[in-house]
Design a protein around this motif. Structure first.
Motif, mmCIF file in Angstrom:
data_model
loop_
_atom_site.group_PDB
_atom_site.id
_atom_site.type_symbol
_atom_site.label_atom_id
_atom_site.label_comp_id
_atom_site.label_asym_id
_atom_site.label_seq_id
_atom_site.Cartn_x
_atom_site.Cartn_y
_atom_site.Cartn_z
ATOM 1 N N THR A 6 45.320 42.197 19.238
ATOM 2 C CA THR A 6 46.523 41.439 18.926
ATOM 3 C C THR A 6 47.103 41.901 17.598
ATOM 4 O O THR A 6 46.381 42.127 16.645
ATOM 5 N N ALA A 7 48.397 42.025 17.596
ATOM 6 C CA ALA A 7 49.089 42.322 16.350
ATOM 7 C C ALA A 7 49.297 41.007 15.617
ATOM 8 O O ALA A 7 49.789 40.051 16.201
ATOM 9 N N THR A 8 48.853 40.946 14.368
ATOM 10 C CA THR A 8 49.060 39.740 13.594
ATOM 11 C C THR A 8 50.142 39.992 12.561
ATOM 12 O O THR A 8 50.023 40.899 11.733
ATOM 13 N N ALA A 9 51.204 39.208 12.643
ATOM 14 C CA ALA A 9 52.263 39.330 11.643
ATOM 15 C C ALA A 9 51.752 38.711 10.353
ATOM 16 O O ALA A 9 51.278 37.579 10.342
ATOM 17 N N LEU A 10 51.815 39.459 9.283
ATOM 18 C CA LEU A 10 51.390 38.933 7.992
ATOM 19 C C LEU A 10 52.547 38.167 7.363
ATOM 20 O O LEU A 10 53.680 38.250 7.837
ATOM 21 N N ARG A 11 52.229 37.420 6.310
ATOM 22 C CA ARG A 11 53.290 36.699 5.615
ATOM 23 C C ARG A 11 54.376 37.683 5.206
ATOM 24 O O ARG A 11 54.081 38.799 4.781
ATOM 25 N N GLU A 12 55.609 37.249 5.310
ATOM 26 C CA GLU A 12 56.707 38.136 4.948
ATOM 27 C C GLU A 12 56.676 38.456 3.468
ATOM 28 O O GLU A 12 56.318 37.608 2.653
ATOM 29 N N THR A 13 57.059 39.675 3.142
ATOM 30 C CA THR A 13 57.210 40.026 1.736
ATOM 31 C C THR A 13 58.589 39.555 1.307
ATOM 32 O O THR A 13 59.453 39.344 2.151
ATOM 33 N N ARG A 14 58.774 39.415 0.013
ATOM 34 C CA ARG A 14 60.097 39.002 -0.456
ATOM 35 C C ARG A 14 61.006 40.206 -0.634
ATOM 36 O O ARG A 14 62.029 40.129 -1.284
ATOM 37 N N PHE A 15 60.563 41.332 -0.072
ATOM 38 C CA PHE A 15 61.338 42.553 -0.245
ATOM 39 C C PHE A 15 61.219 43.387 1.024
ATOM 40 O O PHE A 15 60.349 43.135 1.860
ATOM 41 N N GLN A 16 62.089 44.355 1.166
ATOM 42 C CA GLN A 16 61.992 45.329 2.252
ATOM 43 C C GLN A 16 60.842 46.267 1.899
ATOM 44 O O GLN A 16 60.875 46.944 0.884
ATOM 45 N N THR A 17 59.815 46.287 2.717
ATOM 46 C CA THR A 17 58.646 47.118 2.402
ATOM 47 C C THR A 17 58.986 48.592 2.576
ATOM 48 O O THR A 17 59.386 49.027 3.646
ATOM 49 N N ASP A 18 58.815 49.325 1.497
ATOM 50 C CA ASP A 18 59.164 50.738 1.486
ATOM 51 C C ASP A 18 57.930 51.619 1.670
ATOM 52 O O ASP A 18 58.026 52.753 2.101
ATOM 53 N N ALA A 19 56.784 51.072 1.300
ATOM 54 C CA ALA A 19 55.530 51.812 1.454
ATOM 55 C C ALA A 19 54.409 50.811 1.658
ATOM 56 O O ALA A 19 54.438 49.705 1.112
ATOM 57 N N LEU A 20 53.431 51.229 2.456
ATOM 58 C CA LEU A 20 52.290 50.371 2.796
ATOM 59 C C LEU A 20 51.040 51.220 2.728
ATOM 60 O O LEU A 20 51.023 52.317 3.283
ATOM 61 N N CYS A 21 49.999 50.734 2.096
ATOM 62 C CA CYS A 21 48.748 51.485 2.182
ATOM 63 C C CYS A 21 47.567 50.534 2.079
ATOM 64 O O CYS A 21 47.651 49.483 1.456
ATOM 65 N N LEU A 22 46.479 50.924 2.722
ATOM 66 C CA LEU A 22 45.287 50.081 2.798
ATOM 67 C C LEU A 22 44.223 50.552 1.823
ATOM 68 O O LEU A 22 44.164 51.730 1.451
ATOM 69 N N TYR A 23 43.355 49.609 1.427
ATOM 70 C CA TYR A 23 42.190 49.912 0.596
ATOM 71 C C TYR A 23 41.006 49.122 1.133
ATOM 72 O O TYR A 23 41.088 47.911 1.302
ATOM 73 N N LEU A 24 39.930 49.840 1.434
ATOM 74 C CA LEU A 24 38.703 49.205 1.917
ATOM 75 C C LEU A 24 37.674 49.315 0.808
ATOM 76 O O LEU A 24 37.302 50.419 0.404
ATOM 77 N N ASP A 25 37.228 48.176 0.263
ATOM 78 C CA ASP A 25 36.298 48.250 -0.863
ATOM 79 C C ASP A 25 34.856 48.427 -0.384
ATOM 80 O O ASP A 25 34.593 48.489 0.814
ATOM 81 N N LYS A 26 33.938 48.526 -1.329
ATOM 82 C CA LYS A 26 32.534 48.826 -0.999
ATOM 83 C C LYS A 26 31.876 47.695 -0.201
ATOM 84 O O LYS A 26 30.860 47.897 0.447
ATOM 85 N N GLN A 27 32.451 46.506 -0.276
ATOM 86 C CA GLN A 27 31.934 45.378 0.503
ATOM 87 C C GLN A 27 32.643 45.234 1.852
ATOM 88 O O GLN A 27 32.420 44.268 2.563
ATOM 89 N N ASN A 28 33.540 46.185 2.150
ATOM 90 C CA ASN A 28 34.352 46.152 3.367
ATOM 91 C C ASN A 28 35.406 45.055 3.380
ATOM 92 O O ASN A 28 35.850 44.609 4.441
ATOM 93 N N ASN A 29 35.830 44.633 2.207
ATOM 94 C CA ASN A 29 37.034 43.802 2.127
ATOM 95 C C ASN A 29 38.223 44.744 2.252
ATOM 96 O O ASN A 29 38.213 45.831 1.674
#
Ligand code: CA
Ligand code: CA
Ligand code: CA
Ligand code: CA
Ligand code: CA
Ligand code: CA
Length: 680
Positions: A157-180
């Motif tokens: 399922t695609a989950t829509a996240l809370r809207e940003t207050r801006f037009q998102t120009d770039a998106l990137c993910l970070y997975l920490d050592k605890q898998n957060n």
């Protein structure tokens, strides 16, 4: 490129680039201008052997993914144990496509498609789960797909996240050592936010703003190298900046690649993509190069340039011996041969040669937090705990604001009292102590007062704090303080100067009130701050910030030489800051704030003072409380303080108060949680 101009004409830069390139192509077609044709070579990076990164050739293998789909994001994901491409498109949604890697041509085969209109794409995976983040091309709203490793990302399922207050120009993910899992969302103007998306502890989706971002205008692409926890941001016309991807800590940047004349990159960067541990690809309109980061993410060097044949690069991804390139103008995926062996070798080199990263320690979360200081910057400093003699759940926490005075908080973290003492730095407390055997028992707190270099004394009457004396010390720059109450029949205060001098006073009571007599002086070679005394044993522990933890005899007639029981090194990373002692059914421990790596080290509080373990305080999604970092003071009690703190309370000053971004505060941690986590 004029950023403002772009913004007014297009919702995203990538769209704009397509338009611009189309118009350039058109101009070229009409005029036949020199430099427009395909023989003009562009280089992204000025390599030492002057090898161009981009050489136009007519034979770049391109995918059979159909044109006209407005492709705008590319990632490599795992599908049924196999690495496949994921492509975001305004027309066709998200497409998963397999690649026949044996073929010289880029032979792709669509596996599945999820209808929608998407742009931007990044992915992460663990052995358990994988994620894909994109944005709705119409609304800009970020969307996340999460799936277990054996299920199909597209059927997730695609989950829509809370809207940003801006037009998102770039998106990137970070997975920490605890898998957060976290996402950085950039608005292209220098603003943006960091979101916490996946709580590994609860194995569930959360969607909490960790902090607001402050970046250069024109920051239009981002990527995170998880290995070094480096957030890479491409600033158009300038280069690539590195910021820490970890939520806690100082927001500092380093320039890791710059365009001429500041660096060697030849064209304005369009995008940056993390492609392997410590490695990222930087791409410009037509060229690309792979860089290796050092393990603090503060410097990068070119590993290999990439020869590309694309008209407008919108995104790239690494798969086997290819760099997959999303060519926005041609609206297809093309591939460029990548010196995979060179990169593999470089990854091995990075893993061997780079200095060890900060240790990964067990993580606990805070149960409560105090309000943010009413002063920005480094204001909160040191806590102390007053234990209610009858109703432990009504115990109080004292906390210094070194720009204002003393605050009192209840166990829920609410402020109950504020005393404008001045610039008090450290605070300590003793309860039920007699200043002389014939005097009445009372509760006394002291603070080092940097407004006038005094020792400020407070009494607590049923927990109500009253400032009663300011005792001159003759020191020039008072810093840390602590109390020592042998058998509760006398009370001594230690106060130090940043220059290393210590003065020990005995607090006395006379007709005028509380005063103090100087009883001993000694010194350390460099700046001390925290100290803590064990009333039962007469041991005094002192932190010398750059050196470690010293043990002295707290008694006024004892020797003035101490011994270093824990030196700064792997476990204690300078500065050595707050110290605390706890002795209850769970053990007899000394806790030390290792400020340099945002951790807390536990030692046995008795000879031979062995190291027991370290921990950190991480994000709590239940109560929306952030972790702790750059900690100055701590305070600890082993007393049972109600259901949340059955084996005692640890109060920790937090240098960076997040979720949301606010001035500093104090966090409350259950000591039972710490011991449980260390025992796992
Ligand atoms: Ca500080
Ligand atoms: Ca304290
Ligand atoms: Ca410090
Ligand atoms: Ca300090
Ligand atoms: Ca924090
Ligand atoms: Ca917070």
């Amino acid at each position: 490129m004029n950023h403002q101009h772009n913004k007014t004409h297009s919702t995203t830069t990538t769209k704009n680039l397509v338009r611009r390139s189309t118009s350039i192509a058109l101009i070229c077609a009409i005029t036949g201008l020199l430099g427009c044709n395909s023989t003009s070579q562009k280089t992204l990076y000025d390599t030492t052997d002057n090898q161009p990164l981009y050489a136009q050739s007519a034979s770049a293998p391109s995918s059979n993914i159909k044109a006209g789909n407005k492709l705008s994001g590319l990632a490599v994901v795992t599908h049924k144990g196999r690495q496949v491409m994921a492509i975001a498109s305004e027309k066709t949604g998200i497409t998963l496509a397999a690649i026949n890697s044996d073929s010289q041509a880029l032979n792709t085969q669509v596996i599945s498609q999820l209808k929608g209109s998407y742009e931007l794409l990044d992915s992460r995976q663990t052995s358990q789960r994988q994620w894909l983040i994109t944005a709705d091309a119409q609304t800009g709203q970020p969307v996340i797909f999460s799936a277990t490793q054996d299920s199909d990302l597209i059927s997730a399922t695609a989950t829509a996240l809370r809207e940003t207050r801006f037009q998102t120009d770039a998106l990137c993910l970070y997975l920490d050592k605890q898998n957060n899992l976290f996402a950085f969302m950039l608005d292209g103007y220098g603003g943006g936010e960091m979101r916490w998306l996946w709580d590994a502890r609860k194995d569930s989706l959360v969607d909490i703003t960790v902090k607001q971002l402050s970046l250069p205008p024109g920051s239009e692409s981002c990527a995170v190298d998880d290995a070094s926890a480096a957030l890479l941001v491409a600033e158009e016309e300038f280069g690539v900046w590195q910021y820490p991807a970890e939520p806690e800590g100082a927001w500092q940047r380093h320039l890791v690649a710059a365009v001429k004349p500041w660096g060697k990159v030849q064209a304005s960067p369009i995008g940056v993509k993390a492609i392997a541990p410590y490695h990222f690809a930087l791409f410009s309109e037509q060229g690309a190069a792979v860089y290796r980061l050092n393990n603090k993410g503060t410097h990068a060097e070119v590993v290999t340039p990439v020869k590309l044949n694309a008209q407008e690069i919108a995104d790239v991804a690494w798969l086997n011996d290819k760099l997959l390139v999303l060519d926005e103008a041609a609206d297809t995926i093309v591939s460029a041969p990548l010196a995979a062996k060179k990169i593999e070798k470089s990854i091995a080199t990075a893993k061997q040669q780079l200095a060890p990263l900060p240790a990964v320690y067990p993580t606990v979360t805070a149960k409560a937090q105090t309000p943010a200081m009413q002063r920005r910057g480094d204001a909160a400093d040191d806590p102390a705990i007053w234990v209610h003699p009858i109703h432990p759940e009504k115990s109080l926490v004292l906390g210094t604001n070194k720009k204002w005075g003393l605050f009192v908080y209840d166990l829920q973290g609410n402020e109950t009292q504020a005393i404008a003492t001045g610039h008090i730095n450290n605070v300590d407390i003793r309860q039920g102590v007699r200043l002389a055997p014939n005097k009445k028992a009372q509760d006394i707190a002291i603070a080092s007062n940097r407004s006038d270099n005094t020792l400020t004394v407070y009494t607590l009457n049923n927990g109500h704090v009253k400032q009663v004396a300011n005792i001159a010390t003759g020191l020039n720059d008072v810093y840390g303080v602590c109390l020592y109450a042998p058998n509760k029949q006398a009370l001594y205060a230690f106060i130090n100067d940043k220059d290393g001098r210590f003065k020990q006073y005995q607090l006395i009571e006379n007709t005028a009130g509380i005063d103090a007599n100087l009883v001993r002086e000694f010194h350390l070679d460099s700046q001390p701050e925290a100290c803590v005394a064990n009333d039962a044993t007469g041991e005094l522990f002192i932190g010398e910030e750059d050196a470690g933890v010293w043990l002295f005899d707290a008694n006024p007639t004892a020797s003035i030489s101490g011994r270093l029981i824990a030196a700064v090194g792997d476990v204690l990373v300078a500065d050595v800051e707050g110290l605390g002692l706890i002795n209850n059914a769970l053990g007899n421990y000394l806790v030390v704030s290792s400020q340099g790596d945002n951790s807390y080290a536990i030692y046995q509080a008795e000879a031979p003072y062995n190291y027991v373990g370290s921990f950190r305080v991480g994000l709590n999604s239940d109560n929306q409380i952030d972790g702790t970092s750059e900690t100055d003071g701590i305070a600890i009690t082993g007393a049972a303080l109600g259901e949340h703190y059955p084996q005692g309370l640890l109060v920790i000053q937090d240098g960076f108060n997040l979720m949301p971004s606010q001035p500093q505060n104090f966090k409350y941690v259950s000591w039972q949680d710490v011991i449980n986590e260390l025992a796992k």
